[in-house]
Design a protein around this motif. Sequence first.
Motif, mmCIF file in Angstrom:
data_model
loop_
_atom_site.group_PDB
_atom_site.id
_atom_site.type_symbol
_atom_site.label_atom_id
_atom_site.label_comp_id
_atom_site.label_asym_id
_atom_site.label_seq_id
_atom_site.Cartn_x
_atom_site.Cartn_y
_atom_site.Cartn_z
ATOM 1 N N ASP A 31 -7.176 4.430 -5.558
ATOM 2 C CA ASP A 31 -7.872 3.223 -5.102
ATOM 3 C C ASP A 31 -8.725 3.507 -3.871
ATOM 4 O O ASP A 31 -9.706 2.804 -3.617
ATOM 5 C CB ASP A 31 -6.856 2.118 -4.795
ATOM 6 C CG ASP A 31 -6.085 1.695 -6.033
ATOM 7 O OD1 ASP A 31 -6.725 1.414 -7.060
ATOM 8 O OD2 ASP A 31 -4.842 1.653 -5.975
ATOM 9 N N ALA A 32 -8.343 4.514 -3.107
ATOM 10 C CA ALA A 32 -9.100 4.943 -1.931
ATOM 11 C C ALA A 32 -8.600 6.334 -1.568
ATOM 12 O O ALA A 32 -7.582 6.803 -2.098
ATOM 13 C CB ALA A 32 -8.923 3.971 -0.771
ATOM 14 N N ARG A 88 -1.535 -0.984 -3.995
ATOM 15 C CA ARG A 88 -2.763 -0.196 -3.867
ATOM 16 C C ARG A 88 -2.378 1.231 -3.467
ATOM 17 O O ARG A 88 -1.616 1.433 -2.516
ATOM 18 C CB ARG A 88 -3.655 -0.838 -2.795
ATOM 19 C CG ARG A 88 -4.965 -0.137 -2.517
ATOM 20 C CD ARG A 88 -5.773 -0.989 -1.528
ATOM 21 N NE ARG A 88 -6.908 -0.286 -0.965
ATOM 22 C CZ ARG A 88 -8.102 -0.215 -1.529
ATOM 23 N NH1 ARG A 88 -8.297 -0.803 -2.692
ATOM 24 N NH2 ARG A 88 -9.089 0.427 -0.943
ATOM 25 N N HIS A 147 0.843 -1.200 0.000
ATOM 26 C CA HIS A 147 0.000 0.000 0.000
ATOM 27 C C HIS A 147 0.879 1.252 0.000
ATOM 28 O O HIS A 147 1.911 1.299 0.683
ATOM 29 C CB HIS A 147 -0.899 0.035 1.243
ATOM 30 C CG HIS A 147 -1.912 -1.056 1.306
ATOM 31 N ND1 HIS A 147 -1.590 -2.355 1.629
ATOM 32 C CD2 HIS A 147 -3.261 -1.037 1.089
ATOM 33 C CE1 HIS A 147 -2.684 -3.089 1.613
ATOM 34 N NE2 HIS A 147 -3.703 -2.333 1.279
ATOM 35 N N ILE A 167 0.384 6.592 -9.622
ATOM 36 C CA ILE A 167 -0.619 5.521 -9.576
ATOM 37 C C ILE A 167 -0.287 4.431 -10.596
ATOM 38 O O ILE A 167 -0.304 3.235 -10.284
ATOM 39 C CB ILE A 167 -2.024 6.099 -9.824
ATOM 40 C CG1 ILE A 167 -2.451 7.010 -8.664
ATOM 41 C CG2 ILE A 167 -3.052 4.973 -10.010
ATOM 42 C CD1 ILE A 167 -3.665 7.870 -8.982
ATOM 43 N N HIS A 191 0.711 0.677 -9.551
ATOM 44 C CA HIS A 191 -0.178 -0.414 -9.960
ATOM 45 C C HIS A 191 0.575 -1.494 -10.721
ATOM 46 O O HIS A 191 0.240 -2.679 -10.618
ATOM 47 C CB HIS A 191 -1.314 0.143 -10.815
ATOM 48 C CG HIS A 191 -2.412 0.778 -10.015
ATOM 49 N ND1 HIS A 191 -3.491 1.408 -10.598
ATOM 50 C CD2 HIS A 191 -2.613 0.873 -8.669
ATOM 51 C CE1 HIS A 191 -4.293 1.864 -9.663
ATOM 52 N NE2 HIS A 191 -3.780 1.556 -8.481
ATOM 53 N N ILE A 194 -3.401 4.990 -2.197
ATOM 54 C CA ILE A 194 -4.403 5.745 -1.446
ATOM 55 C C ILE A 194 -4.009 7.215 -1.483
ATOM 56 O O ILE A 194 -2.918 7.601 -1.048
ATOM 57 C CB ILE A 194 -4.480 5.245 0.006
ATOM 58 C CG1 ILE A 194 -4.857 3.750 0.020
ATOM 59 C CG2 ILE A 194 -5.483 6.063 0.816
ATOM 60 C CD1 ILE A 194 -4.658 3.079 1.361
#
Length: 410
Positions: free
Chosen positions: A362-363, A323, A275, A314, A318, A325
């Motif tokens: 992703d968040a 992931r 993450h 990103i 990826h 955030i």
Amino acid sequence: MMRPLTALILSFAAMTSMPAAAKTCTPTWVAGWASSQFQPTGDAALPAGTLADRTLRQIVRPSVSGDRWRVRLSNLAGTKPLRIAGVSIARALGSASPAIDPGTLISLRFAGAPEVVIPAGADYLSDPVSLPAAALDNIAISIRYDGEPEQTSHPGSRATSWHLPGDHLADEAMAGAASFDHWFNLAALEVERCAPVKLIVALGDSITDGKGSTTNGNDRWTDVLAQRLQADPKRRHIAIVNQGIGGNRLLDDGLGPNALSRLDRDVLAQPGVTHLVLLEGVNDLGMLTRDAPVDGAAHAMHVARIIGGYQQIITRAHAKGIRVIGATVMPFVGNGYYHADARNEADRQAVNAWIRKPGNFDAVIDFDRVTRDPAHPDHLLPAYDDGDSLHPSPRGYKAMGEAIPLNLFD
């Protein structure tokens, strides 16, 4: 007729009562602590000769527990080989003292040798050693320099380091040591754990680095998050490392290399990373008009470039299965260095709108919502402001760390 059934029941009972130790473990390395290393400048650089032929003891806190560790040393900014005469590791007795538990002291080795020569621009891992340590323990790592090192550093340590001339790798207290609040040549403390492992990398600027937090207090927002993860029995396997640099920008170099240029080294190369929390952009937004105003087209182009920088991070993360955030940019109107006006605030709102839009990150962690003053949303809440209208206070960092949903990392 009863005997086969009885035998089956006894066999099943024996299988289900096998000890947990019989489970297999696949050893996997993960970064338990890390700092972004670069070439210090200005007041962050030490006077010539400060570390020549000295022992430097630095205190760090791994975010997860473990029994087997290795240290990553860095000569990233060096233009010639870095000569290290020895390194030791031990549990420290606290975060604000060089004192160690002598019963835990271990001399590190590099391919079996106590000394190592690290090539210019390179990192170097020590051989693993066994040292049982709990998450958030204070760990002392002492480096003895052979000659004067070129400076590779993390200036914003918010942690005190101690140094003495000569060999003091085994000193219990380092009595009379001089000190400064920087880390040098210490890039990571890595731990071997049973797979699967998870690692959160926090990539950011001084707000991630912890400007305004307490020296030796370990109260950055990342520290608060680490404490929460360790307090949750279901999430104690999740590590977090802080790769913030004060003054860092997404697009241009500042007090350290820009975020895009250090992404590979500080994020993608970290062992175990799953993450990424990205909090970058306030310095990009502020620097646009710090020296002189610009027209509307320049504002629009700058916002587009910031968003493009996010998209690059990103995409590259990826590709490694990470992931990503996004954290919203916090208010900075009122800051005397950037003297932001309504146009700068409109830029921040445009950037945050993109961060919040579903499908981009992703968040999202909405640090803007957590820290802004409801009565003046372009300002930090006074209770969370360290006094410069840009950096949070320890109370502000606590609010940030507590606002992060832990299920983002499940």
